[in-house]
Design a protein around this motif. Structure first.
Motif, PDB file in Angstrom:
ATOM      1  N   LEU A 150      22.477  34.996  32.581  1.00 47.28           N
ATOM      2  CA  LEU A 150      23.046  35.899  33.050  1.00 47.28           C
ATOM      3  C   LEU A 150      24.181  34.898  33.650  1.00 47.28           C
ATOM      4  O   LEU A 150      24.324  34.294  34.251  1.00 47.28           O
ATOM      5  CB  LEU A 150      22.663  36.392  33.776  1.00 47.28           C
ATOM      6  CG  LEU A 150      22.840  37.060  34.767  1.00 47.28           C
ATOM      7  CD1 LEU A 150      23.450  38.771  34.016  1.00 47.28           C
ATOM      8  CD2 LEU A 150      22.245  37.790  36.357  1.00 47.28           C
ATOM      9  N   ARG A 151      25.510  35.899  33.417  1.00 47.46           N
ATOM     10  CA  ARG A 151      26.670  34.636  33.362  1.00 47.46           C
ATOM     11  C   ARG A 151      27.236  36.157  34.701  1.00 47.46           C
ATOM     12  O   ARG A 151      27.639  36.870  33.976  1.00 47.46           O
ATOM     13  CB  ARG A 151      26.990  35.057  32.380  1.00 47.46           C
ATOM     14  CG  ARG A 151      29.027  34.012  33.217  1.00 47.46           C
ATOM     15  CD  ARG A 151      29.312  32.602  32.622  1.00 47.46           C
ATOM     16  NE  ARG A 151      29.802  31.546  32.968  1.00 47.46           N
ATOM     17  CZ  ARG A 151      30.241  30.682  33.340  1.00 47.46           C
ATOM     18  NH1 ARG A 151      29.604  30.618  33.708  1.00 47.46           N
ATOM     19  NH2 ARG A 151      31.657  30.923  33.376  1.00 47.46           N
ATOM     20  N   LEU A 152      27.942  35.342  35.707  1.00 51.13           N
ATOM     21  CA  LEU A 152      28.622  36.222  36.940  1.00 51.13           C
ATOM     22  C   LEU A 152      30.137  35.976  36.679  1.00 51.13           C
ATOM     23  O   LEU A 152      30.274  34.265  36.382  1.00 51.13           O
ATOM     24  CB  LEU A 152      28.115  36.077  38.093  1.00 51.13           C
ATOM     25  CG  LEU A 152      26.984  36.973  38.224  1.00 51.13           C
ATOM     26  CD1 LEU A 152      25.608  36.238  38.205  1.00 51.13           C
ATOM     27  CD2 LEU A 152      27.025  36.731  39.972  1.00 51.13           C
ATOM     28  N   GLU A 153      31.179  36.093  35.545  1.00 47.64           N
ATOM     29  CA  GLU A 153      32.642  35.702  35.501  1.00 47.64           C
ATOM     30  C   GLU A 153      33.249  35.575  36.771  1.00 47.64           C
ATOM     31  O   GLU A 153      33.573  34.763  37.422  1.00 47.64           O
ATOM     32  CB  GLU A 153      33.051  36.477  34.610  1.00 47.64           C
ATOM     33  CG  GLU A 153      32.317  36.266  33.063  1.00 47.64           C
ATOM     34  CD  GLU A 153      31.805  34.965  32.776  1.00 47.64           C
ATOM     35  OE1 GLU A 153      33.132  34.295  34.014  1.00 47.64           O
ATOM     36  OE2 GLU A 153      31.806  34.444  31.748  1.00 47.64           O
ATOM     37  N   LEU A 154      33.702  37.017  37.369  1.00 54.23           N
ATOM     38  CA  LEU A 154      34.576  36.782  38.786  1.00 54.23           C
ATOM     39  C   LEU A 154      33.723  37.271  40.196  1.00 54.23           C
ATOM     40  O   LEU A 154      33.632  38.375  39.968  1.00 54.23           O
ATOM     41  CB  LEU A 154      35.332  37.634  38.392  1.00 54.23           C
ATOM     42  CG  LEU A 154      36.785  37.255  37.765  1.00 54.23           C
ATOM     43  CD1 LEU A 154      37.374  38.050  37.403  1.00 54.23           C
ATOM     44  CD2 LEU A 154      37.240  36.126  38.268  1.00 54.23           C
ATOM     45  N   ALA A 155      32.731  36.259  40.729  1.00 53.87           N
ATOM     46  CA  ALA A 155      31.760  36.933  41.393  1.00 53.87           C
ATOM     47  C   ALA A 155      32.700  37.967  42.790  1.00 53.87           C
ATOM     48  O   ALA A 155      33.957  37.313  43.615  1.00 53.87           O
ATOM     49  CB  ALA A 155      31.269  35.476  42.144  1.00 53.87           C
ATOM     50  N   ALA A 156      31.669  39.035  43.196  1.00 55.82           N
ATOM     51  CA  ALA A 156      32.252  39.668  44.746  1.00 55.82           C
ATOM     52  C   ALA A 156      31.161  39.722  45.778  1.00 55.82           C
ATOM     53  O   ALA A 156      29.905  39.462  45.139  1.00 55.82           O
ATOM     54  CB  ALA A 156      32.882  40.704  43.241  1.00 55.82           C
ATOM     55  N   PRO A 157      31.180  39.716  46.728  1.00 57.37           N
ATOM     56  CA  PRO A 157      30.305  39.990  47.429  1.00 57.37           C
ATOM     57  C   PRO A 157      29.603  41.112  47.401  1.00 57.37           C
ATOM     58  O   PRO A 157      27.787  40.927  47.660  1.00 57.37           O
ATOM     59  CB  PRO A 157      31.263  40.541  48.543  1.00 57.37           C
ATOM     60  CG  PRO A 157      33.091  40.146  48.336  1.00 57.37           C
ATOM     61  CD  PRO A 157      32.867  40.042  47.307  1.00 57.37           C
ATOM     62  N   SER A 158      29.994  42.456  46.357  1.00 51.99           N
ATOM     63  CA  SER A 158      28.774  43.292  46.299  1.00 51.99           C
ATOM     64  C   SER A 158      26.704  42.627  45.216  1.00 51.99           C
ATOM     65  O   SER A 158      26.917  43.078  45.032  1.00 51.99           O
ATOM     66  CB  SER A 158      29.916  44.437  45.322  1.00 51.99           C
ATOM     67  OG  SER A 158      30.250  43.730  44.521  1.00 51.99           O
TER      68      SER A 158
END
Lengths: 111, 113
Positions: free
Chosen positions: B76-84
């Motif tokens: 699973l890839r997160l490209e631009l991590a956000a607090p949400s």
């Protein structure tokens, strides 16, 4: 997809039977009822599932009403290690097998 | 059998960073899933796969990407991590029919600050 309704929390005395209810009044004829549990900080664990007949395994029994609109998970002799969140899930009618988890019932087994 | 193995167990990211959550299973299951669980909530399905090369969106796919090049692995890839996206992530697998019991990994606790 059918939805389920569970009480948010229940208590049970150690050594007694724990009976966890679940309502699924909109269940379709080909949808199964699944039960999982999640002990704090761990991944969910499969317990049992059924279509319309009552089921029993080494962990629990599942009683499904004749009209299939509700079910009860029974832990025959609850122990402190059974303290967990219990999820009742109705499987989608598609064949993808993905399960939708709600908020479940938090069962607290007390000494 | 190790079952479903997830790495890392914990991770802290800064906003805008990217990362990949790893998931592998050794049970030869065709179906694999990614769920997230926010504090005090139930699990929400992010993505799932019914076999190598086949993936589909779940309830909450935005901000994530997946691939399935082998039966065993489902990253699973997160490209631009956000607090949400601060959450606990669980990977799971099941037998090929789909309507079978799911086997879950132990989870990855991710914080985005």
């Amino acid at each position: 997809d059918a939805k389920t309704t569970q009480p948010p929390s229940m208590d049970c005395a150690e050594g007694r039977a724990a009976n966890l209810p679940c309502n699924h009044s909109t269940i379709s004829g080909n949808e199964y009822v699944y039960w999982y549990r999640q002990i704090h900080s761990q991944g969910p664990q499969y317990i049992i599932h059924g279509l319309k007949n009552n089921e029993t395994n080494e962990m629990a029994s599942l009683i499904i009403t004749e009209d299939r609109k509700s079910s009860t998970l029974i832990l025959p002799h609850a122990t402190l290690r059974d303290t967990a969140v219990y999820y009742c899930i109705v499987a989608p009618s598609s064949n993808t097998g993905k399960l939708i988890f709600g908020q479940g019932t938090t069962l607290q087994v007390k000494p | 059998n190790a079952g479903v193995t997830q790495t890392p167990k914990f991770r802290i990211l800064k906003i805008g960073q990217s990362m990949t959550l790893q998931c592998t299973q050794d049970m030869n299951h065709n179906y694999m899933y990614w769920y997230r669980q926010d504090p005090g909530m139930g699990l929400k399905l992010i993505y799932y796969s019914v076999g190598a090369g086949i993936t589909d969106k779940g309830e909450v796919p935005n901000g994530y990407n997946v691939s399935r090049s082998t039966t065993e692995d489902f990253p699973l890839r997160l490209e631009l991590a956000a607090p949400s996206q601060t959450s606990v992530y669980f990977c799971a697998s099941s037998l090929s029919t789909g309507n079978e019991k799911l086997f879950f990994g132990s989870g990855t606790q991710l914080s985005v600050l």
